[in-house]
Design an enzyme around this catalytic site. Structure first.
Site, PDB file in Angstrom:
ATOM      1  N   LYS A  45      91.411 -37.669  15.862  1.00 58.05           N
ATOM      2  CA  LYS A  45      91.940 -37.491  17.433  1.00 58.05           C
ATOM      3  C   LYS A  45      93.384 -36.860  17.130  1.00 58.05           C
ATOM      4  O   LYS A  45      93.974 -37.499  16.187  1.00 58.05           O
ATOM      5  CB  LYS A  45      91.779 -38.847  18.166  1.00 58.05           C
ATOM      6  CG  LYS A  45      92.185 -38.598  19.444  1.00 58.05           C
ATOM      7  CD  LYS A  45      92.065 -39.789  20.429  1.00 58.05           C
ATOM      8  CE  LYS A  45      92.514 -39.640  21.780  1.00 58.05           C
ATOM      9  NZ  LYS A  45      91.843 -40.709  22.737  1.00 58.05           N
ATOM     10  N   SER A  64      89.612 -40.173  26.837  1.00 60.80           N
ATOM     11  CA  SER A  64      90.583 -39.017  26.419  1.00 60.80           C
ATOM     12  C   SER A  64      90.283 -38.344  24.963  1.00 60.80           C
ATOM     13  O   SER A  64      90.742 -37.498  24.531  1.00 60.80           O
ATOM     14  CB  SER A  64      91.893 -39.499  26.385  1.00 60.80           C
ATOM     15  OG  SER A  64      92.057 -40.609  25.190  1.00 60.80           O
ATOM     16  N   SER A  85      88.482 -44.487  26.412  1.00 65.56           N
ATOM     17  CA  SER A  85      88.402 -43.180  25.775  1.00 65.56           C
ATOM     18  C   SER A  85      87.720 -43.007  24.655  1.00 65.56           C
ATOM     19  O   SER A  85      87.605 -42.105  23.965  1.00 65.56           O
ATOM     20  CB  SER A  85      89.946 -42.937  25.628  1.00 65.56           C
ATOM     21  OG  SER A  85      90.823 -42.706  26.871  1.00 65.56           O
TER      22      SER A  85
END
Length: 465
Positions: free
Chosen positions: A79, A149, A173
């Protein structure tokens, strides 16, 4: 089966026996990125040449008898919150455009030491402050969101453009995008995986964890990540326990809590039906289903937002004063709102969290895990702002997606999402399992037993093969 279709466990076994090389696997993943990422847009950065060099080095080491373990030579994505030395880490935000860290985060270092091959950085909803990741598309239906996210991290695994990835989870997330894209996502116990070198959204709620194709894969990655590090003030210093599920173990004697409140309120009927069917499968495997009442349910969302919003604003205070125009409108308004939260409200949320942890601890003395939907609805359409429920209630997409995930963030309990079927539109549904503190082994065991019956989720459809 093409190399990019393999799970981590399958690819690792093939590399160990010599029927697949790290170079071959990495090239297959890079070719897959070229074929589908223009549609999915999971990646903000693809480091193809660096990945090829890492794969070649892994191949040389393994050929020389220096295999480091199951992650050696396996392509992964991180990420874009997770620092990588010499590679841009921008939090998918103009605020950090062009930022290249000098040092690796702890988790990047541990994966590098395990021999994993970094293919690139995956998109996040800007600074992890959202549940949709609007720049990325759901590989199952590109006109739908992947969730957030960690939407890029989940979409990459679901599309076959990474064998595994890392995400972060502050209000769901990791689990939300995993459920919406049909992969496995594990949020570990708070403090089990160090966060040093990872951009924060809300320091008291943030977790780092794996997104994978299978439950066993998640255990393998967690084993490489977990363990104390002094750079994270919340890092747990405790005896380490391996987390890979035991093969073939049933669920006799395992007590599975089934919520009678909260988790099945305002849930899409297709999601509820799939989760109820999954519960029946757990019972068929020998588990004892026990009705449980979720404590303090009326305070969950207020506590989540009461902690997250002011902590996020505190983290961004300097940039919010100097370059507010660089934030996206949705993130900027949340950050500005956080500055208006009174200290008394934040302290009240902290006290409520303490009471909630105590109540959940008592609840988890009665059962080994709690099983429920991961999210109340499948993937929203891109640009969709609300869900309308059968009772006439209208709820924002973000509120809906965070609602069932938040309890595990507030309490810091381990929680996992495992695929549990599809709705009639072909969009994935997730089953969530929540365990005791440091109870990852039990959570993975239950999830693996269910996965053995249902079968691992396939790669996403609606993309070129």
């Amino acid at each position: 089966m093409k190399p990019y279709e393999l799970s981590l466990t399958q690819a690792s076994a093939a590399i160990a026996e010599g029927s697949l090389s790290p170079v071959e696997l990495t090239e297959a993943v890079l070719t897959r990125i070229d074929a589908v990422d223009a549609v999915v847009n999971a990646y903000v950065t693809v480091a193809a040449e660096a990945a090829r060099a890492q794969a070649a080095e892994a191949e040389r080491e393994i050929a020389a008898g220096r295999r480091r373990g199951p992650l050696h030579g396996i392509p992964m994505a991180l990420k874009d919150l997770i620092d990588t030395a010499g590679m841009a880490t921008t939090s998918s935000s103009a605020v950090r455009a062009g930022r290249v860290p000098a040092d690796d985060s702890v988790v990047a270092t541990r994966l590098k030491e395990a021999g994993a091959v970094l293919v690139g950085k995956a998109h996040t909803h800007e600074f992890a402050y959202g549940l949709t990741t609007p720049q990325t598309r759901n590989p199952w239906h590109p006109d739908h969101v992947p969730g957030g996210s960690s939407g890029g991290s989940a979409a990459a695994v679901a599309a076959g453009t990474a064998t595994f990835s890392l995400g972060t989870d502050t209000g769901g997330s990791i689990r939300v995008p995993s459920a919406l894209t049909g992969v496995v996502g594990l949020k570990p116990t708070y403090g089990l995986v160090p966060r040093h070198g990872v951009a924060s959204l809300s320091w008291s709620l943030d977790h780092v964890g794996p997104i994978t194709r299978t439950v066993k894969d998640a255990g393998l990655v967690l084993d490489a990540l977990a363990g104390y590090h002094p750079g994270d003030p919340a890092s747990l210093d405790h005896p380490y326990e391996a987390h890979v599920p035991r093969p073939g173990a049933g669920l006799d004697g395992v007590r599975v809590g089934v919520p009678v409140n909260y988790y099945f309120d305002r849930v899409d009927p297709q999601v509820e039906a799939a989760v109820r069917q999954a519960l029946a499968s757990l019972a068929d495997l020998g588990a004892c289903l026990v009705d449980v009442e979720i404590p303090m349910s009326e305070y969950i969302q207020a506590t989540q937002w009461g902690l997250m919003v002011p902590e996020a604003t505190a983290y961004h205070e300097q940039h919010l004063h100097t370059t507010p125009e660089l934030y996206g409108p949705d993130v900027r308004v949340l950050l500005e709102a956080g500055a208006l939260v009174p200290a008394t409200d934040y302290l009240r949320a902290q006290r409520t969290r303490t009471l909630m942890r105590e109540e959940w601890s008592r609840l988890l003395h009665e059962v080994d895990v709690i099983a429920a939907p991961t999210v109340p609805a499948t993937a929203a359409r891109a640009g969709q702002e609300t869900f309308r429920w059968a009772d006439g209630t209208v709820e924002t997409v973000s509120d809906a997606y965070v609602r069932l995930a938040a309890p595990a963030n507030i309490t810091g309990l381990p929680a996992l999402s495992v695929p549990a079927g599809f709705d009639t539109a072909g969009l994935p549904i997730g089953l969530q399992l929540i365990g005791r503190p440091l109870g990852e082994a039990t959570v993975l065991h239950v999830a693996d037993a269910y996965e053995q019956v249902r079968g691992p989720a396939p790669l996403a459809g609606h993309l070129p093969v």
